[in-house]
Enzyme design. Sequence first.
Site, PDB file in Angstrom:
ATOM      1  N   ALA A 242       5.708   4.394   1.457  1.00 44.40           N
ATOM      2  CA  ALA A 242       6.667   4.297   0.351  1.00 44.40           C
ATOM      3  C   ALA A 242       6.187   5.111  -0.859  1.00 44.40           C
ATOM      4  O   ALA A 242       4.978   5.217  -1.075  1.00 44.40           O
ATOM      5  CB  ALA A 242       6.852   2.834  -0.039  1.00 44.40           C
ATOM      6  N   LYS A 246       7.366  11.860   1.868  1.00 44.45           N
ATOM      7  CA  LYS A 246       6.624  12.479   2.963  1.00 44.45           C
ATOM      8  C   LYS A 246       7.175  12.050   4.314  1.00 44.45           C
ATOM      9  O   LYS A 246       7.192  12.830   5.273  1.00 44.45           O
ATOM     10  CB  LYS A 246       5.139  12.150   2.830  1.00 44.45           C
ATOM     11  N   ASP A 261       3.988   0.620   5.490  1.00 42.97           N
ATOM     12  CA  ASP A 261       3.667   0.283   4.105  1.00 42.97           C
ATOM     13  C   ASP A 261       3.672  -1.233   3.952  1.00 42.97           C
ATOM     14  O   ASP A 261       4.419  -1.939   4.643  1.00 42.97           O
ATOM     15  CB  ASP A 261       4.680   0.907   3.141  1.00 42.97           C
ATOM     16  N   ASP A 303      -1.575   8.949   2.404  1.00 45.44           N
ATOM     17  CA  ASP A 303      -1.493   9.103   0.948  1.00 45.44           C
ATOM     18  C   ASP A 303      -1.952   7.767   0.372  1.00 45.44           C
ATOM     19  O   ASP A 303      -1.165   6.846   0.197  1.00 45.44           O
ATOM     20  CB  ASP A 303      -0.052   9.429   0.537  1.00 45.44           C
ATOM     21  N   CYS A 356      -3.044  11.103  -5.391  1.00 36.78           N
ATOM     22  CA  CYS A 356      -2.541  11.731  -6.618  1.00 36.78           C
ATOM     23  C   CYS A 356      -3.486  11.384  -7.768  1.00 36.78           C
ATOM     24  O   CYS A 356      -3.072  10.877  -8.808  1.00 36.78           O
ATOM     25  CB  CYS A 356      -1.116  11.294  -6.924  1.00 36.78           C
TER      26      CYS A 356
END
Length: 423
Positions: A242, A246, A261, A303, A356
């Site tokens: 989520a 991607k 997720d 991620d 990130c």
Amino acid sequence: MSEGLAARRAAVALLLEATGSGRLLSDILADPTGPLAGLNGPDRARAQRLTLATLRRIQPADATIAPHIRRTPAPLVLAVLRLAVAELAERPQDAHGIVSEAVTLVRSDPKSTQASGFVNAVLRRISAAPVTLETQRLPVWLRRPLVQRFGKATVKAIEAAHLAGPMLDLTVRHSADTALWADRLGAEVLPGGSLRLAPGVQVTALPGYETGEWWVQDAAAAIPARVLAVQPGESVLDMCAAPGGKTLQLAAAGARVVALDASGARMERVRENLARTGLQAELVVADALEWQGATGFDAILLDAPCSATGTIRRHPELPFVKDPADLPGLVALQSALIDRAIALLRPGGRLVYCTCSLLPDEGENQMAAALDRHPQMARDQKAVAGWPGNWDAKGGGLRIRPDHWAERGGLDGFFIGAMRKSA
């Protein structure tokens, strides 16, 4: 209520929440009972713009206010002063109205009405000369390791990129249609294939939104899936999937995607975007560390949860929300997720790990530690070849910073590392 006063009142409430509640601004804005409740569309947009502009200038605004006060005022009064100073720096020609409405805001609250004269006096003195605000510095806990890693000049460039704010980037569902949609939307095509538009556009009103021809995704956030380079028919796991940008990329490439997720609410957004774009993926709501689903994936995209320090240009409240004491726990979680991803990967399979974050502990150092723990894994330098040379990370992978492509409007900060499991 005068024109603009409702938006300013909501902006002050948003500032108080963003700097004092520990909640992200996106969560506050999504709250149906929050400060924006009852506002019309233009006032909502204006309140958000004023809030973001002030959050990006709080530190220099405080420095401007400090010589005119003896002690820190009450939170509401301080928020009004910060908002007014940020506005004075942007629109000095409207100084009279800005000061007048700041006084009205304070006077209309029973708890602060006695401070109206104080606010008027402070802002009159400040507005008597041009207001110039310096670039906001990162908090010490973040700035110090970044200076050690990148140097002072680069950190200053990152801070300048944060002040500029984000652009609007789109990922096109079918890459062959990129030029077509760039022409229809009047967008710039970035290296890598993302489309870039100026901010402030109503996304849902743009051509192609309803039919799912594209989705909003920062250009840097779109790169990990491109590095993974999945092929049609491959089995792919998107861990921590989520909000799903991607997942959409992987599905559009023809892969058989499992999107995993832990948040059911956030996975609903993935489900909605899959429906809008006509793409397919298997959605699983579960803790990735405990999930006992399929194994032997051809490729995995992880991620991982992180400090999100690479997204301050779009989330300027992060320095007020993030607690540096949480960082060791995040690093430990990232390590555990990498270990789990490697266990789910088939021999010869590929893993892309990304965060990130601007911090090496969540990027370069994390990847190096994973390779030390898992001798069956090796860096996949070919996967990250072809991107700008100054993106090369120490020890392999890509290090993307907010000041990269500054002339084009910048990027979110990301670390992207590619690994391959021995056959």
